[in-house]
Every structure is written in structure tokens, then in C-alpha cells.
Design a protein around this motif. Structure first.
Motif, PDB file in Angstrom:
ATOM      1  N   MET A   1       0.833  -1.173   0.000  1.00 58.09           N
ATOM      2  CA  MET A   1       0.000   0.000   0.000  1.00 58.09           C
ATOM      3  C   MET A   1       0.885   1.246   0.000  1.00 58.09           C
ATOM      4  N   THR A   2       0.506   2.227  -0.848  1.00 59.43           N
ATOM      5  CA  THR A   2       1.304   3.445  -0.901  1.00 59.43           C
ATOM      6  C   THR A   2       0.501   4.614  -0.353  1.00 59.43           C
ATOM      7  N   ASP A   3       1.241   5.574   0.165  1.00 58.17           N
ATOM      8  CA  ASP A   3       0.609   6.794   0.661  1.00 58.17           C
ATOM      9  C   ASP A   3       0.542   7.799  -0.478  1.00 58.17           C
ATOM     10  N   ASN A   4      -0.618   8.394  -0.696  1.00 56.93           N
ATOM     11  CA  ASN A   4      -0.731   9.448  -1.698  1.00 56.93           C
ATOM     12  C   ASN A   4      -0.173  10.730  -1.096  1.00 56.93           C
ATOM     13  N   VAL A   5       1.016  11.088  -1.520  1.00 55.61           N
ATOM     14  CA  VAL A   5       1.704  12.236  -0.955  1.00 55.61           C
ATOM     15  C   VAL A   5       2.216  13.092  -2.101  1.00 55.61           C
ATOM     16  N   TYR A   6       1.936  14.383  -2.046  1.00 59.70           N
ATOM     17  CA  TYR A   6       2.519  15.318  -2.993  1.00 59.70           C
ATOM     18  C   TYR A   6       3.763  15.916  -2.347  1.00 59.70           C
ATOM     19  N   THR A   7       4.705  16.303  -3.165  1.00 51.67           N
ATOM     20  CA  THR A   7       5.960  16.825  -2.642  1.00 51.67           C
ATOM     21  C   THR A   7       5.728  18.006  -1.713  1.00 51.67           C
ATOM     22  N   SER A   8       4.749  18.855  -2.054  1.00 51.14           N
ATOM     23  CA  SER A   8       4.498  20.029  -1.214  1.00 51.14           C
ATOM     24  C   SER A   8       3.905  19.659   0.144  1.00 51.14           C
ATOM     25  N   ASP A   9       3.383  18.442   0.279  1.00 49.66           N
ATOM     26  CA  ASP A   9       2.773  18.018   1.540  1.00 49.66           C
ATOM     27  C   ASP A   9       3.789  17.540   2.564  1.00 49.66           C
ATOM     28  N   VAL A  10       4.943  17.153   2.103  1.00 51.76           N
ATOM     29  CA  VAL A  10       5.961  16.636   3.021  1.00 51.76           C
ATOM     30  C   VAL A  10       7.302  17.266   2.700  1.00 51.76           C
ATOM     31  N   THR A  11       8.152  17.287   3.697  1.00 52.57           N
ATOM     32  CA  THR A  11       9.521  17.742   3.452  1.00 52.57           C
ATOM     33  C   THR A  11      10.409  16.513   3.318  1.00 52.57           C
ATOM     34  N   ASP A  13      13.082  15.932   4.721  1.00 52.16           N
ATOM     35  CA  ASP A  13      13.576  15.504   6.042  1.00 52.16           C
ATOM     36  C   ASP A  13      12.567  14.635   6.786  1.00 52.16           C
ATOM     37  N   SER A  14      11.252  14.919   6.609  1.00 56.40           N
ATOM     38  CA  SER A  14      10.260  14.198   7.398  1.00 56.40           C
ATOM     39  C   SER A  14       9.591  13.051   6.634  1.00 56.40           C
ATOM     40  N   ALA A  15       9.857  12.909   5.332  1.00 56.31           N
ATOM     41  CA  ALA A  15       9.184  11.879   4.534  1.00 56.31           C
ATOM     42  C   ALA A  15       9.950  10.566   4.584  1.00 56.31           C
ATOM     43  N   SER A  16       9.167   9.515   4.511  1.00 54.36           N
ATOM     44  CA  SER A  16       9.784   8.194   4.432  1.00 54.36           C
ATOM     45  C   SER A  16      10.173   7.932   2.980  1.00 54.36           C
ATOM     46  N   PRO A  17      11.047   6.970   2.747  1.00 48.43           N
ATOM     47  CA  PRO A  17      11.410   6.643   1.362  1.00 48.43           C
ATOM     48  C   PRO A  17      10.188   6.270   0.506  1.00 48.43           C
ATOM     49  N   THR A  18       9.216   5.611   1.124  1.00 51.22           N
ATOM     50  CA  THR A  18       7.994   5.239   0.403  1.00 51.22           C
ATOM     51  C   THR A  18       7.210   6.479   0.007  1.00 51.22           C
ATOM     52  N   GLN A  19       7.107   7.431   0.917  1.00 52.22           N
ATOM     53  CA  GLN A  19       6.394   8.670   0.604  1.00 52.22           C
ATOM     54  C   GLN A  19       7.108   9.461  -0.496  1.00 52.22           C
ATOM     55  N   LEU A  20       8.420   9.504  -0.432  1.00 49.54           N
ATOM     56  CA  LEU A  20       9.175  10.209  -1.470  1.00 49.54           C
ATOM     57  C   LEU A  20       8.997   9.535  -2.829  1.00 49.54           C
ATOM     58  N   ALA A  21       9.035   8.222  -2.852  1.00 46.59           N
ATOM     59  CA  ALA A  21       8.859   7.495  -4.111  1.00 46.59           C
ATOM     60  C   ALA A  21       7.472   7.762  -4.685  1.00 46.59           C
ATOM     61  N   GLU A  22       6.462   7.764  -3.830  1.00 46.96           N
ATOM     62  CA  GLU A  22       5.092   8.032  -4.270  1.00 46.96           C
ATOM     63  C   GLU A  22       4.960   9.474  -4.758  1.00 46.96           C
ATOM     64  N   SER A  23       5.587  10.399  -4.076  1.00 52.44           N
ATOM     65  CA  SER A  23       5.554  11.798  -4.481  1.00 52.44           C
ATOM     66  C   SER A  23       6.191  11.973  -5.862  1.00 52.44           C
ATOM     67  N   ILE A  24       7.297  11.311  -6.079  1.00 47.87           N
ATOM     68  CA  ILE A  24       7.975  11.364  -7.382  1.00 47.87           C
ATOM     69  C   ILE A  24       7.093  10.744  -8.457  1.00 47.87           C
ATOM     70  N   ARG A  25       6.473   9.617  -8.156  1.00 49.62           N
ATOM     71  CA  ARG A  25       5.598   8.956  -9.128  1.00 49.62           C
ATOM     72  C   ARG A  25       4.429   9.861  -9.514  1.00 49.62           C
ATOM     73  N   LEU A  26       3.817  10.495  -8.514  1.00 55.22           N
ATOM     74  CA  LEU A  26       2.690  11.389  -8.793  1.00 55.22           C
ATOM     75  C   LEU A  26       3.126  12.602  -9.613  1.00 55.22           C
ATOM     76  N   ARG A  27       4.285  13.140  -9.308  1.00 55.91           N
ATOM     77  CA  ARG A  27       4.802  14.279 -10.076  1.00 55.91           C
ATOM     78  C   ARG A  27       5.064  13.858 -11.524  1.00 55.91           C
ATOM     79  N   GLU A  28       5.617  12.679 -11.738  1.00 60.69           N
ATOM     80  CA  GLU A  28       5.858  12.178 -13.099  1.00 60.69           C
ATOM     81  C   GLU A  28       4.541  12.026 -13.861  1.00 60.69           C
ATOM     82  N   GLU A  29       3.502  11.562 -13.181  1.00 65.89           N
ATOM     83  CA  GLU A  29       2.188  11.434 -13.819  1.00 65.89           C
ATOM     84  C   GLU A  29       1.650  12.798 -14.246  1.00 65.89           C
TER      85      GLU A  29
END
Length: 96
Positions: A1-11, A13-29
Motif C-alpha cells: 500500500m502506498t501513501d498518496n503524498v505530494y511533494t508540497s505536503d511533506v519535506t 527531512d520528514s518523509a519516508s522513502p515510500t512517501q518520497l517514491a510516491e511523491s515522485i511517481r505522482l509528479r511524473e504522472e
């Protein structure tokens, strides 16, 4: 399961690797969607349709569906101008 996270929602420093990967995926979309939209806007068929619609609206009155009087006047002027040019050129060639 992935967390729907936008880059602006997390920093970072505070994001997990999973959140960062999801943020990157959403930005690519989002970027891919933007590119698809831009490609659609500049497609030759779209440009031709847009130009034809613009030309039509210049000549035809949308409310009545008839040809605008100024378009008729412009067309008649162009025909008369070409006819005068042809007569002038043919008159010179007969004299010379």
C-alpha cells in the motif's frame, strides 16, 4: 500500500522513502499529463480545425448563418482588383 503524498505536503527531512517514491511517481504522472495535453494542442489536425473555425467565424455571421457583408465586399474587391490587373497587363502587352 502506498501513501498518496505530494511533494508540497511533506519535506524531504520528514518523509519516508515510500512517501518520497510516491511523491515522485505522482509528479511524473502530472508532467506526463501536461505533455500529453500540450501535444494534443499542437497536433496538425487540431491546428487546422482551429484555423478553419477562425476563418469561418470571420466570414460567416454565427447568429444568422449568412455571409457577413464585409466579407462579401472584400471578396468583390479582390476579384475586381485581379481583373483590373489582368486588363492592365494585357493592354500593355498589346501596345508593346
Amino acid at each position: 500500500m502506498t501513501d498518496n503524498v505530494y511533494t508540497s505536503d511533506v519535506t524531504v527531512d520528514s518523509a519516508s522513502p515510500t512517501q518520497l517514491a510516491e511523491s515522485i511517481r505522482l509528479r511524473e504522472e502530472r508532467i506526463a499529463d501536461n505533455i500529453d495535453e500540450l501535444v494534443g494542442r499542437v497536433h496538425p489536425k487540431v491546428l487546422a480545425t482551429r484555423a478553419a473555425d477562425k476563418a469561418k467565424s470571420t466570414v460567416i455571421d454565427e447568429e444568422s448563418g449568412s455571409v457577413k457583408p464585409e466579407a462579401i465586399a472584400l471578396g468583390v474587391s479582390a476579384v475586381l482588383g485581379v481583373a483590373a490587373l489582368i486588363v492592365g497587363v494585357s493592354g500593355r502587352s498589346k501596345r508593346g
